[in-house]
Write a protein that holds these residues in place. Sequence first.
Motif, mmCIF file in Angstrom:
data_model
loop_
_atom_site.group_PDB
_atom_site.id
_atom_site.type_symbol
_atom_site.label_atom_id
_atom_site.label_comp_id
_atom_site.label_asym_id
_atom_site.label_seq_id
_atom_site.Cartn_x
_atom_site.Cartn_y
_atom_site.Cartn_z
ATOM 1 N N THR A 68 41.584 35.917 43.163
ATOM 2 C CA THR A 68 41.401 37.085 42.302
ATOM 3 C C THR A 68 42.662 37.940 42.305
ATOM 4 O O THR A 68 43.431 37.940 43.266
ATOM 5 C CB THR A 68 40.208 37.953 42.754
ATOM 6 O OG1 THR A 68 40.434 38.428 44.082
ATOM 7 C CG2 THR A 68 38.908 37.164 42.708
ATOM 8 N N ARG A 78 40.351 46.786 39.789
ATOM 9 C CA ARG A 78 39.238 45.898 39.476
ATOM 10 C C ARG A 78 39.736 44.463 39.529
ATOM 11 O O ARG A 78 40.711 44.114 38.881
ATOM 12 C CB ARG A 78 38.688 46.213 38.083
ATOM 13 C CG ARG A 78 37.521 45.343 37.664
ATOM 14 C CD ARG A 78 37.069 45.740 36.271
ATOM 15 N NE ARG A 78 36.089 44.803 35.724
ATOM 16 C CZ ARG A 78 35.683 44.795 34.467
ATOM 17 N NH1 ARG A 78 36.178 45.695 33.623
ATOM 18 N NH2 ARG A 78 34.805 43.917 34.042
ATOM 19 N N MET A 80 39.734 40.429 38.988
ATOM 20 C CA MET A 80 39.274 39.382 38.084
ATOM 21 C C MET A 80 39.822 38.055 38.605
ATOM 22 O O MET A 80 40.790 38.015 39.371
ATOM 23 C CB MET A 80 39.787 39.630 36.663
ATOM 24 C CG MET A 80 39.382 40.981 36.078
ATOM 25 S SD MET A 80 37.602 41.191 35.878
ATOM 26 C CE MET A 80 37.299 40.085 34.496
ATOM 27 N N THR A 85 43.232 35.619 33.871
ATOM 28 C CA THR A 85 44.282 36.601 33.631
ATOM 29 C C THR A 85 45.609 35.889 33.375
ATOM 30 O O THR A 85 45.717 34.676 33.545
ATOM 31 C CB THR A 85 44.469 37.536 34.841
ATOM 32 O OG1 THR A 85 45.180 36.842 35.876
ATOM 33 C CG2 THR A 85 43.134 38.036 35.377
#
Length: 221
Positions: A68, A78, A80, A85
């Motif tokens: 992440t 936050r 992801m 990404t």
Amino acid sequence: MKKIATIRTKFKDKFGIPRQSGIVQTEGVIVFEEPYRNPDALRGIEGYSHLWLIWEFSESVRDTWSPTVRPPRLGGNRRMGVFATRSPFRPNPIGLSSVRLLGVEMTKNEGAVLHVSGADLLDGTPIYDIKPYLPYTDSHPDAAGGFADGVKDYALSVRIPEAELQKIPEAERDTVREILANDPRPSYQDDSERIYYLDYGELKIAFSVAENELTVRKIGK
């Protein structure tokens, strides 16, 4: 993997580089390495308007990886999934950019070089491959953009005092405005008193941001 070329841009530092290719029309020059400095390798390339560049996040190479990451546009707080990404911190530090081909120039010392615009690459970035962009298969206007859709239209208003504006070459003023409007700051920083510094070519641009307005404080060299 062999480095086939290097790109020259006005971004000497990662801070300020557009977060995606094509959103700012920053120009770059692609210079090939030997033995790829062969004009036959570019035969037919001028028939395309856009190219894909496959390159290395050369400033982000590391031995470890994380499943992440914290995307800057989500405030940096936050997490992801890395594969959801375009973060440079990946298992393999490979970047992908779509750029506009401005032309091919034959030079005396470096052979054929490519002039491109829309590049989001640091000066000196190694390039591993170049492929033509094919609009009939590569363009998907109805594609879903995931969480990125919620921040794609984010932009700052930019105020540059006339005395500072005159220090920017006229041909580059729109480009500088676009770079600044895209907010070079990390999204988790929101201090209206802080002065940030962006290096673009020979320009050193000092600016601050209050609410949604970016104000250029000084431009030096």
